[in-house]
Structures are given as C-alpha cells and as structure tokens.
Design a protein around this motif. Structure first.
Motif, mmCIF file in Angstrom:
data_model
loop_
_atom_site.group_PDB
_atom_site.id
_atom_site.type_symbol
_atom_site.label_atom_id
_atom_site.label_comp_id
_atom_site.label_asym_id
_atom_site.label_seq_id
_atom_site.Cartn_x
_atom_site.Cartn_y
_atom_site.Cartn_z
ATOM 1 N N VAL A 1 -6.985 2.179 -6.736
ATOM 2 C CA VAL A 1 -6.723 3.494 -6.163
ATOM 3 C C VAL A 1 -7.962 3.876 -5.353
ATOM 4 N N GLY A 2 -7.747 4.271 -4.117
ATOM 5 C CA GLY A 2 -8.835 4.763 -3.282
ATOM 6 C C GLY A 2 -8.693 6.264 -3.128
ATOM 7 N N GLU B 1 -3.042 10.476 -13.099
ATOM 8 C CA GLU B 1 -2.330 9.909 -14.245
ATOM 9 C C GLU B 1 -0.959 9.394 -13.831
ATOM 10 N N ARG B 2 -0.279 10.133 -12.960
ATOM 11 C CA ARG B 2 1.035 9.689 -12.468
ATOM 12 C C ARG B 2 0.892 8.429 -11.627
ATOM 13 N N ILE B 3 -0.143 8.368 -10.805
ATOM 14 C CA ILE B 3 -0.379 7.170 -9.989
ATOM 15 C C ILE B 3 -0.686 5.985 -10.901
ATOM 16 N N ALA B 4 -1.485 6.203 -11.936
ATOM 17 C CA ALA B 4 -1.862 5.124 -12.860
ATOM 18 C C ALA B 4 -0.653 4.549 -13.584
ATOM 19 N N GLN B 5 0.387 5.345 -13.799
ATOM 20 C CA GLN B 5 1.594 4.851 -14.462
ATOM 21 C C GLN B 5 2.274 3.750 -13.651
ATOM 22 N N ARG C 1 -9.280 20.420 -10.280
ATOM 23 C CA ARG C 1 -9.334 18.986 -10.582
ATOM 24 C C ARG C 1 -8.427 18.612 -11.736
ATOM 25 N N SER C 2 -8.013 19.589 -12.518
ATOM 26 C CA SER C 2 -7.019 19.294 -13.553
ATOM 27 C C SER C 2 -5.698 18.887 -12.901
ATOM 28 N N VAL C 3 -5.352 19.488 -11.759
ATOM 29 C CA VAL C 3 -4.146 19.101 -11.021
ATOM 30 C C VAL C 3 -4.329 17.701 -10.439
ATOM 31 N N THR C 4 -5.493 17.431 -9.863
ATOM 32 C CA THR C 4 -5.788 16.100 -9.328
ATOM 33 C C THR C 4 -5.772 15.071 -10.454
ATOM 34 N N VAL D 1 0.845 -1.185 0.000
ATOM 35 C CA VAL D 1 0.000 0.000 0.000
ATOM 36 C C VAL D 1 0.880 1.235 0.000
ATOM 37 N N THR D 2 0.544 2.178 -0.852
ATOM 38 C CA THR D 2 1.218 3.468 -0.871
ATOM 39 C C THR D 2 0.161 4.533 -0.676
ATOM 40 N N ILE D 3 0.403 5.432 0.246
ATOM 41 C CA ILE D 3 -0.542 6.520 0.504
ATOM 42 C C ILE D 3 0.029 7.794 -0.099
ATOM 43 N N VAL D 4 -0.753 8.402 -0.955
ATOM 44 C CA VAL D 4 -0.387 9.686 -1.547
ATOM 45 C C VAL D 4 -1.217 10.729 -0.821
ATOM 46 N N ALA D 5 -0.544 11.587 -0.066
ATOM 47 C CA ALA D 5 -1.256 12.524 0.791
ATOM 48 C C ALA D 5 -0.997 13.961 0.356
#
Length: 166
Positions: A97-98, A87-91, A79-82, A59-63
């Motif tokens: 992804v939660g 997209e970076r997480i999906a790579q 939301r464009s930043v989100t 598990v990796t938490i992106v905070a």
C-alpha cells in the motif's frame, strides 16, 4: 628461412577481411540506428491491431473524491477514519500500500488533543478521554500488519535518524 605473410593476407583476402569488418561495424552501429523508427512503427502497429487485453488490474487507486468528501466530511479526515480505510484495504491482502498523504502534525481530532479545546468537560470526562488511544496510534496499528510505504517531505539531505520501530 623466408618470411611468409599470414594466410589472411594471401590471394585477395585483405579485401574480404576489410568487407567483414565493415559489415560487422554496420551491423553493430549503423543498422540499429537506421531501423529504430521502423521497429517503433512495427510495435505501434502491433498495439493497434493486436492489443493485449488486461486479465487483471495489478494496481488499485483509492482516492479522496467528491462523493467521499460528501459522505465523510471535509478533508483532512481524522486519522481514525483513515485507519478504518487502511483496515478495509488490508482485508484485500495487497502486495503493498502506498500512502501519498503528508501528515506533518498530530491529528487534532485525537481525544487528548481535542479535549484541550473543550473548556466545559468535567474531570471524569477528561480522564476518560485521556485513556483513549490517539488517532495517530490507531492509524499506526492499522498500518502495522500491511506492507506500507509512506511519503515524506521537508528533509534537507539524508536523514540520520533511525526508522521508527513498528
């Protein structure tokens, strides 16, 4: 013909049968209750003396943390930043992804909503901005290819509306 007692009742066997029943009851009821603390202590000692070393972190938490806020600005981000973050997480090809962020209203930084509060824009600028996708659409596109769970709140009882189409 004379009645004969079953074999179990002959020659002191009733006592043996009673002992067997008591032992089965102790094994199935009393003994586990008495050994619970001992089993917990044994397990704790295994963890102290022979801890398992994790070989990978599942598990990796992106905070959203202070350095992120300093770099990207005040929360909530457009939301464009989100979407770029997703997209970076999906790579990294995550299993899932939660997203634990509530987004109850449309993004006010979307081009079509932003231009409503900009009185000095020309008609050409307004047409150009109106043709751009909303930030909500960009986030939806970023989420589309990745298995994602989104949090929600504020429902009173089960929802009867169908899930939105991807």
């Amino acid at each position: 013909m004379e009645w004969s007692a079953p074999l179990i009742w002959r020659k002191g066997r009733p006592f043996g049968f009673l002992v067997l029943l008591v032992l089965l009851a102790v094994q199935n009821w009393a003994l586990p209750l008495a050994l619970v603390d001992l089993r917990h202590a044994l397990f704790d000692s295994y963890q102290i003396f022979f801890p398992r070393e994790p070989t990978e972190l599942p598990v990796t938490i992106v905070a959203v943390d202070e350095p992120s806020l300093e770099r990207l600005g005040q929360w909530p981000w457009p939301r464009s930043v989100t979407a770029r973050l997703m997209e970076r997480i999906a790579q990294a090809k995550p299993v899932v992804v939660g997203v634990d962020i509530l987004m109850p209203e449309p993004d006010r930084f979307s081009p079509d909503l932003w231009m409503r509060h900009q009185p000095g824009l020309s008609d050409e600028q307004r047409r150009t901005l109106a043709q751009l996708p909303s930030n909500d659409h960009l986030l939806g596109e970023a989420i589309r290819g990745t298995p994602t769970v989104l949090g929600f709140a504020g429902l009173h009882g089960p929802s009867s509306s169908p899930a939105p189409a991807p």
